[in-house]
Design an enzyme around this catalytic site. Structure first.
Site, PDB file in Angstrom:
ATOM      1  N   HIS A 137       0.873  -1.168   0.000  1.00 28.66           N
ATOM      2  CA  HIS A 137       0.000   0.000   0.000  1.00 28.66           C
ATOM      3  C   HIS A 137       0.911   1.218   0.000  1.00 28.66           C
ATOM      4  CE1 HIS A 137      -3.843   2.052   0.819  1.00 28.66           C
ATOM      5  NE2 HIS A 137      -3.075   2.932   1.446  1.00 28.66           N
ATOM      6  N   CYS A 138       0.994   1.895  -1.144  1.00 31.23           N
ATOM      7  CA  CYS A 138       1.952   2.976  -1.306  1.00 31.23           C
ATOM      8  C   CYS A 138       1.558   4.164  -0.437  1.00 31.23           C
ATOM      9  CB  CYS A 138       2.013   3.396  -2.771  1.00 31.23           C
ATOM     10  SG  CYS A 138       3.225   4.694  -3.091  1.00 31.23           S
ATOM     11  N   ILE A 139       2.453   4.545   0.505  1.00 29.12           N
ATOM     12  CA  ILE A 139       2.131   5.643   1.415  1.00 29.12           C
ATOM     13  C   ILE A 139       2.165   6.983   0.685  1.00 29.12           C
ATOM     14  CG2 ILE A 139       3.024   4.385   3.392  1.00 29.12           C
ATOM     15  CD1 ILE A 139       5.511   6.198   3.257  1.00 29.12           C
TER      16      ILE A 139
END
Length: 262
Positions: A137-139
């Site tokens: 989950h790309c911050i």
């Protein structure tokens, strides 16, 4: 840490701030220093970089807001489907991949995201060897990179790389172009120091081992001209007027200097 999907987080604000900083530096500092915003070249580069920055922001916004892709509720893998010759199975047991949390089968390349709390189609992973426990989950977009936003995310990265290289060229060009101006400013400052502190300047130059040149020393001929006048035939005439006004004097920095008559 990643925030809840759909929310603006600190990493997202950081990316937007970085884009704004690079844009300001390139358009309002580098281009004026190198080309000038009043010139055709300066306007063209400013417009081009503005369009590139706008493309970065637009594609970034889409990558942040677009759903990465959901698994259809009625999805069932068909092992006899000729159009899908490849079917992913679990490493243990060899069964078809099934998500216990979502209660449905996983299509090929789909994985469960612990932050989004659902499976994502064609999810980009941090490590292909640990797909069972390591999601991505790309911050920086507070979202997963999946089937629906994969292309737009890649386009954003390409735009960002091009904009970074473009801004680097502009900054280097502005720095190199403004270097002679800085040197000229430094020489102007030294002139003022010589005018007011000629003795100290001579002492500092001799102390540093440099050759000191007096600013009012114009050479033999010019020194005579400054006192006796520009017409050599009147040098010995006692009624000729003095040159200048006694307030401003010619220095060796004033160019061009007059040349002796042939």
């Amino acid at each position: 840490m990643a925030g809840r999907p759909g929310y603006v987080t600190v990493p997202i604000l950081s990316v937007l701030a970085a884009i704004g900083y690079v844009y300001y530096t390139a358009v309002f500092l580098a281009i004026p220093a190198w080309l000038g915003l009043a010139t055709a070249a300066g306007v063209a580069n400013a417009v081009a970089f503005t369009a590139l920055a706008a493309a970065c922001v637009a594609t970034y916004a889409v990558a942040v807001s677009r759903d990465p892709g959901r698994v259809p509720p009625a999805f069932l893998p068909d092992v006899e489907d000729a159009e899908s010759p490849i079917h992913e199975i679990k490493r243990k047991g060899g069964d078809l991949r099934y998500c216990q949390k979502c209660s449905h089968y996983k299509p090929p390349r789909a994985h469960h995201c612990r932050v989004c709390k659902r499976c994502v189609l064609r999810m980009v992973l941090t490590c292909s060897n640990s797909v069972e426990f390591n999601d991505h989950h790309c911050i920086w977009i507070n979202n997963c990179v999946g089937h629906e936003n994969y292309k737009i995310f890649l386009v954003f990265v390409l735009y960002a790389v091009v904009a970074s290289l473009y801004s680097l060229v502009l900054v280097i060009g502005g720095a190199v172009h403004s270097l002679p101006k800085n040197e000229q400013l430094g020489s102007d400052s030294s002139r003022t120091s010589i005018y007011h502190e000629g003795v100290r300047a001579m002492w500092l130059a001799e102390k540093a081992g440099n050759l000191y040149h007096h600013p009012y020393d114009l050479g033999v001929y010019e020194n005579l001209v400054s006192v006796l006048g520009p017409n050599a035939l009147c040098w010995l005439c006692p009624i000729s007027r003095n040159t200048g006004n006694g307030i401003r004097f010619r220095t060796s920095y004033d160019i061009p200097l007059s040349t002796p008559p042939i």
